[in-house]
Motif scaffolding. Sequence first.
Motif, mmCIF file in Angstrom:
data_model
loop_
_atom_site.group_PDB
_atom_site.id
_atom_site.type_symbol
_atom_site.label_atom_id
_atom_site.label_comp_id
_atom_site.label_asym_id
_atom_site.label_seq_id
_atom_site.Cartn_x
_atom_site.Cartn_y
_atom_site.Cartn_z
ATOM 1 N N ILE A 15 5.565 -5.801 7.322
ATOM 2 C CA ILE A 15 4.344 -5.310 7.961
ATOM 3 C C ILE A 15 3.520 -6.514 8.401
ATOM 4 N N TRP A 19 -2.315 -6.161 7.942
ATOM 5 C CA TRP A 19 -2.276 -4.818 7.374
ATOM 6 C C TRP A 19 -2.501 -4.854 5.872
ATOM 7 N N GLY A 73 -1.093 0.022 5.958
ATOM 8 C CA GLY A 73 -1.878 0.482 7.090
ATOM 9 C C GLY A 73 -2.790 -0.565 7.678
ATOM 10 N N LEU A 74 -3.259 -0.254 8.869
ATOM 11 C CA LEU A 74 -4.203 -1.074 9.619
ATOM 12 C C LEU A 74 -5.511 -0.319 9.722
#
Length: 200
Positions: A15, A19, A73-74
């Motif tokens: 990732i 993130w 996640g962002l």
Amino acid sequence: MTAPVRAPGRFTLQIPDSWIDYDLGNRDFTREQAALRSQAPTPAARAAVDDLFRQVRKLVRSARKQGAMSAAGLIARDETEGLLMAFVSVFGAAVPDGAELSLTDIAAQLSRPAGPEGYGDRTVGSAELPGIGVVARITGTEVVALTDTESAVMLAMHTIIPLPGEPGMFLVVTGVSPNLPLAEAMFDLFDAITGTFRFV
């Protein structure tokens, strides 16, 4: 109906450095929320940050409840869109012995198709992953459950990867984002992240 699959240590997924690795523990995101709030110039912008983090917490709880093995996640500010959110997770799915399920059936276990509100349909296609080969992919907009009573329409991409030597068992890399106007960019991002998937 699919059954959960546990495959700890069986895969890696890279990732972006920016993130957050959600680690699916009891992380509360207080530090990240405070940092983003400090950049918000108005009370309305701070309220939007708070709402976004409520959604993130709900997404993580939902992913954990559905048996996600990893999630990241962002959450970021963007000059044109305001707030950006993207979420990538890996789920296990198994087709019970004797069952005949299509790829769309498998993806349906993780989320629901968007309704007739003009959000579009799912598209079933394929993708080629380095070192793995051609795999099935489903893209579109879907209704993603946040809680038992709340849901949201999101961009969604499911990449369904068979577990080698284990017929009927799959890992599903799922990317979702509520930033519907950024569909092309988000799908490109999910494709790039999924392209780093490797079996260990």
